[in-house]
Write an enzyme that holds these catalytic residues in place. Sequence first.
Site, PDB file in Angstrom:
ATOM      1  CG  ASP A  13      -1.402   1.222   1.497  1.00 48.37           C
ATOM      2  OD1 ASP A  13      -2.653   1.355   0.921  1.00 48.37           O
ATOM      3  OD2 ASP A  13      -1.603   1.677   2.022  1.00 48.37           O
ATOM      4  CG  ASP A  15      -2.262   7.898   0.596  1.00 43.87           C
ATOM      5  OD1 ASP A  15      -1.054   9.188   0.071  1.00 43.87           O
ATOM      6  OD2 ASP A  15      -2.857   7.517  -0.478  1.00 43.87           O
ATOM      7  CG  ASP A 176      -2.478   2.931   5.779  1.00 44.85           C
ATOM      8  OD1 ASP A 176      -2.647   2.287   5.109  1.00 44.85           O
ATOM      9  OD2 ASP A 176      -2.651   3.483   6.616  1.00 44.85           O
TER      10      ASP A 176
HETATM   11  O1  LIG Z   1      -6.256   7.734  -0.850  1.00 43.45           O
HETATM   12  C1  LIG Z   1      -6.274   6.408  -0.450  1.00 43.45           C
HETATM   13  O2  LIG Z   1      -7.467   6.781   0.009  1.00 43.45           O
HETATM   14  C2  LIG Z   1      -5.262   6.306   0.672  1.00 43.45           C
HETATM   15  O3  LIG Z   1      -4.672   5.123  -0.528  1.00 43.45           O
HETATM   16  P1  LIG Z   1      -3.720   3.785  -0.252  1.00 43.45           P
HETATM   17  O4  LIG Z   1      -4.668   3.355  -0.757  1.00 43.45           O
HETATM   18  O5  LIG Z   1      -2.451   4.201  -0.824  1.00 43.45           O
HETATM   19  O6  LIG Z   1      -3.949   4.118   1.577  1.00 43.45           O
HETATM   20 MG   LIG Z   2      -2.761   3.309   2.964  1.00 41.11          MG
END
Ligand SMILES: O=C(O)COP(=O)(O)O
Ligand SMILES: [Mg+2]
Length: 226
Positions: A13, A15, A176
Site C-alpha cells: 500500500d 499512503d 496500514d
Molecule cells: O488515497 C487513499 O484513499 C488512500 O490510499 P492508500 O490505498 O494508498 O492508503
Molecule cells: Mg493506506
Amino acid sequence: MTQLNNIKAAIIDLDGTMLDTAGDFHVAVNRMRAELGLEPLAQETIVNFVGKGTENLMRRVLAVDYAEDEAEQYFKQALDSYTEHYLAINGDFSALYPGVKEGLQAMKDKGLRLACVTNKPVSFTLPLLDKKGLRGFFDVVYGGDSFPKKKPDPMPLLQVCKDFGLAPAQVVAIGDSSNDAQAARAAGCRVLNVPYGYNHGESIHDVDSDGIVQTLFEAAQQISVD
Ligand SMILES: O=C(O)COP(=O)(O)O
Ligand SMILES: [Mg+2]
C-alpha cells in the site's frame, strides 16, 4: 513472530504504509476548501477520511459543512480544485516512513516480486513514487481508478496475482488500514498491517490480519519464499 511461508510476491500500500502523506492531504484539501470559501480543517480530521480514495475524501470533507444533496452540487468543483492543488504540491509535504526502502530492497533480495496497490489515483501515484525514489521497486502499480472497484474490494489484488501468475495464497498484502486487510482476506492473500498509518482513526489491532509489523523491513524478515 508470524512467519509467512511460500510467499512469492508482495503487494504494498502507499499512503500510510510507505509514505506519510498527511501533509499533502492537509495542504491540498484546505486549498480546495479556501477556493470554495470554507474554513480549513485540522490535519487529523482530514487524515481520518483518507483510505477509500479521492471521491470519498471529497464527500467527507464537504459533509463537514453541507448536507448530502448540497454537497453533491459542489462535488465536481471540489474534485477539480483538489486535483489541481494536489498535483501542484504532490510529495512536498510527505516523507518516507523508517525502513521502507530497506524493506523493499530486502524483499527484492529474497526474490519477491513487488506491486504497489493504492486507492490514490494513478495520476497522483506515479509522479509521487518517482519523486520519492520508489518507482523502480515495483513491477506493477495500480491506483484507485485503475479498475471499476478499489480496496476493500479484492479486484486490484486479484489482478496482481493474475499478472504475476501466482495463487493468492502465495501473495502477501502489506498495508496500514482495514481496506488493505479486507481486500487481502477477500482475495485469499496473506496480510500484514503496519500500525503507524491511517486507519480511519481506529486501532489497527482490531483488524483481522496475519500480524502487525513495525516497519516494512520487519515485514521482509517475516516473509519466506520457501
Ligand atoms: O488515497 C487513499 O484513499 C488512500 O490510499 P492508500 O490505498 O494508498 O492508503
Ligand atoms: Mg493506506
